[in-house]
Design a protein around this motif. Structure first.
Motif, PDB file in Angstrom:
ATOM      1  N   ARG A  18       0.838  -1.359  -0.122  1.00  0.00           N
ATOM      2  CA  ARG A  18      -0.058   0.077  -0.300  1.00  0.00           C
ATOM      3  C   ARG A  18       0.826   1.285   0.018  1.00  0.00           C
ATOM      4  O   ARG A  18       0.486   2.361  -0.690  1.00  0.00           O
ATOM      5  N   LEU A  19       2.052   1.197   0.696  1.00  0.00           N
ATOM      6  CA  LEU A  19       3.000   2.425   0.851  1.00  0.00           C
ATOM      7  C   LEU A  19       3.405   2.745  -0.631  1.00  0.00           C
ATOM      8  O   LEU A  19       3.543   3.678  -1.130  1.00  0.00           O
ATOM      9  N   CYS A  20       3.782   1.436  -1.285  1.00  0.00           N
ATOM     10  CA  CYS A  20       4.477   1.723  -2.704  1.00  0.00           C
ATOM     11  C   CYS A  20       3.267   2.484  -3.531  1.00  0.00           C
ATOM     12  O   CYS A  20       3.765   3.076  -4.394  1.00  0.00           O
ATOM     13  N   ASP A  21       2.219   1.565  -3.530  1.00  0.00           N
ATOM     14  CA  ASP A  21       1.135   2.128  -4.391  1.00  0.00           C
ATOM     15  C   ASP A  21       0.800   3.614  -3.902  1.00  0.00           C
ATOM     16  O   ASP A  21       0.670   4.246  -5.133  1.00  0.00           O
ATOM     17  N   GLY A  22       0.927   3.977  -2.986  1.00  0.00           N
ATOM     18  CA  GLY A  22       0.719   5.371  -2.597  1.00  0.00           C
ATOM     19  C   GLY A  22       1.834   6.427  -3.267  1.00  0.00           C
ATOM     20  O   GLY A  22       1.508   7.307  -3.638  1.00  0.00           O
ATOM     21  N   LEU A  23       3.046   5.897  -2.882  1.00  0.00           N
ATOM     22  CA  LEU A  23       3.886   6.711  -3.748  1.00  0.00           C
ATOM     23  C   LEU A  23       3.781   6.624  -5.288  1.00  0.00           C
ATOM     24  O   LEU A  23       4.117   7.742  -5.850  1.00  0.00           O
ATOM     25  N   LEU A  24       3.556   5.698  -5.699  1.00  0.00           N
ATOM     26  CA  LEU A  24       3.532   5.736  -7.428  1.00  0.00           C
ATOM     27  C   LEU A  24       1.952   6.386  -7.727  1.00  0.00           C
ATOM     28  O   LEU A  24       2.150   6.942  -8.906  1.00  0.00           O
ATOM     29  N   SER A  25       1.129   6.500  -6.811  1.00  0.00           N
ATOM     30  CA  SER A  25      -0.135   7.472  -7.285  1.00  0.00           C
ATOM     31  C   SER A  25       0.165   8.924  -7.137  1.00  0.00           C
ATOM     32  O   SER A  25      -0.705   9.613  -7.907  1.00  0.00           O
TER      33      SER A  25
END
Length: 109
Positions: A18-25
């Motif tokens: 989720r943290l990675c997805d947040g950074l990528l968004s």
């Protein structure tokens, strides 16, 4: 090579995902460190300090590193790339590989 502890917790892996997805968004600047954190996990994106050197020049393909920590302990999840975004994408693939590994191990029991 670092001897970071292996992360075998599906809930913590899900948090790091989720943290990675947040950074990528979000718009990731091409320069500068980036951190995403929750109560128990953290993802750091920083310039690579000790990457491969080719003909005396740092390899541009590993210019950025992304790694995960759990409760302030760096774990064995890591990604690198020519940009901060590419490093996070690589880290996300590493997280996903670990999820598949744990799922496969659980199904063999």
């Amino acid at each position: 090579m670092r001897e970071d502890p292996q992360l075998n917790s599906p809930p913590l892996l899900a948090t790091i995902k989720r943290l990675c997805d947040g950074l990528l968004s979000e718009q990731m600047a091409p320069t500068g460190d980036k951190v995403a954190a929750s109560a128990d996990c953290q993802v750091n994106v920083t310039p690579t300090l000790k990457g491969p050197i080719i003909n005396g020049v740092p390899d541009p393909n590993v210019a950025w590193s992304a790694y995960a920590s759990v409760y302030d302990v760096r774990v064995d999840l890591y990604g690198c790339g020519p940009t901060p975004r590419a490093a996070v994408e690589c880290l996300l693939r590493d997280v996903e590989r670990n999820v598949v590994r744990l799922t496969s191990a659980a199904s063999m029991l």
